[in-house]
Design an enzyme around this catalytic site. Structure first.
Site, PDB file in Angstrom:
ATOM      1  N   CYS A 145      18.627   7.246  -4.070  1.00 41.58           N
ATOM      2  CA  CYS A 145      18.301   6.561  -2.820  1.00 41.58           C
ATOM      3  C   CYS A 145      17.707   5.186  -3.106  1.00 41.58           C
ATOM      4  O   CYS A 145      16.656   5.084  -3.745  1.00 41.58           O
ATOM      5  CB  CYS A 145      17.309   7.390  -2.015  1.00 41.58           C
ATOM      6  SG  CYS A 145      16.818   6.612  -0.459  1.00 41.58           S
ATOM      7  N   PRO A 146      18.348   4.102  -2.645  1.00 40.46           N
ATOM      8  CA  PRO A 146      17.772   2.767  -2.863  1.00 40.46           C
ATOM      9  C   PRO A 146      16.490   2.538  -2.082  1.00 40.46           C
ATOM     10  O   PRO A 146      15.669   1.697  -2.473  1.00 40.46           O
ATOM     11  CB  PRO A 146      18.887   1.828  -2.395  1.00 40.46           C
ATOM     12  CG  PRO A 146      19.700   2.635  -1.443  1.00 40.46           C
ATOM     13  CD  PRO A 146      19.644   4.043  -1.943  1.00 40.46           C
TER      14      PRO A 146
END
Length: 286
Positions: A145-146
């Site tokens: 997940c960025p």
């Protein structure tokens, strides 16, 4: 007894997109908190007690969301330890059956057996997958997940879900405050143009975030209850039928053992046992 996993390692990835996304989350959170307190609660609510209660709820939800996000971002997601010496897999490959892939599907092997990662050169437990961004294998990896600049895996899944939950509650409460303020004070002289513009921006921000975290959170709950994470759905498709493992056991595997109220606290680490390699299992049964 099986030792419990320790999550003392601090993780930080020098990924420009991840760092920018991480910082952008706090820009949105603190903007929403500032507008909600100074332009909705302070001027929209005339009752001092109600203003205090609304501000307290916002700050509690904000604190829980920030703590959950920080724990998810900087906690070890469940990295498979790297080997101190280079492992030679040639003998294993020579002994392996060339028709093994036809006898047993990749899905069954990845979910129920210890496998070999040729990139990390390690033996990894079932449900572990290699992350190209982190360049590490992660136990029960869900996705990278960025927004947290980290992988979502076995050891930080709880923190990421709590971040989604408290952010969703914060957005929902903010929408209720904004709509009630519009209904009561939209045509009042106390509402300036700046108040209306900022409240409209906050409304759409809260609405978009609420939809996003609701969809993401629902997907993660379904992944837990059906014992099928996002990366496994992408590779092998959705689960067919109900899982054989009881749902209470599945929830404990994510949120940890112990008191259920601790599931809601980002300051409490989930007590998740370490995986036991097949060789050690044989020694423990002797």
């Amino acid at each position: 007894p099986r030792p419990f996993a320790e999550t003392t390692m601090v993780v930080f990835h020098r990924d420009p997109l991840g760092i920018a996304s991480f910082l952008f989350v706090y820009v949105l959170l603190f903007f929403g908190d500032y507008v909600a307190i100074h332009y909705v609660v302070e001027y929209g609510q005339h009752d001092s007690l109600l203003r205090t209660v609304c501000a307290l709820i916002i700050h509690i939800l904000m604190l829980m969301a920030v703590l959950s996000h920080l724990r998810a971002s900087f906690s070890d997601p469940g990295y498979v330890p790297l080997s101190t010496t280079k492992i030679d897999f040639s003998s294993d490959l020579e002994k392996s059956d060339p028709n093994q892939k036809t006898k047993k599907s990749k899905e069954t092997a990845a979910i129920s057996e210890w496998t070999v990662c040729t990139k990390c050169e390690v033996y990894r437990p079932p449900r572990a997958h290699h992350c190209r961004t982190c360049s590490r294998c992660v136990r029960r990896m869900d996705h990278h997940c960025p927004w947290i600049n980290n992988c979502v895996g076995e050891l930080n899944f709880k923190y990421f879900f709590l971040f989604l939950m408290y952010t969703g509650l914060l957005c929902l409460f903010g929408l209720i405050l904004i709509i009630s303020d519009w209904i009561v004070h939209w045509n009042d002289d106390t509402e300036t143009s700046l108040d209306k513009v900022l409240s409209v921006i906050l409304f759409f921000e809260a609405l978009l975030f609420l939809v996003f975290v609701s969809v993401m959170g629902t997907g993660m709950i379904m992944a837990v209850l059906f014992d099928r994470h996002i990366i496994e759905i992408k590779r092998y498709g959705p689960a067919t039928g109900q899982p054989q493992t009881p749902r209470t056991v599945l929830m404990n595997a994510v949120f940890g053992r112990g008191y259920k109220v601790c599931w809601l606290l980002p300051c409490v680490k989930p007590r998740i046992p370490n995986p036991v390699p097949p060789s050690k299992k044989a020694m423990m049964t002797v």
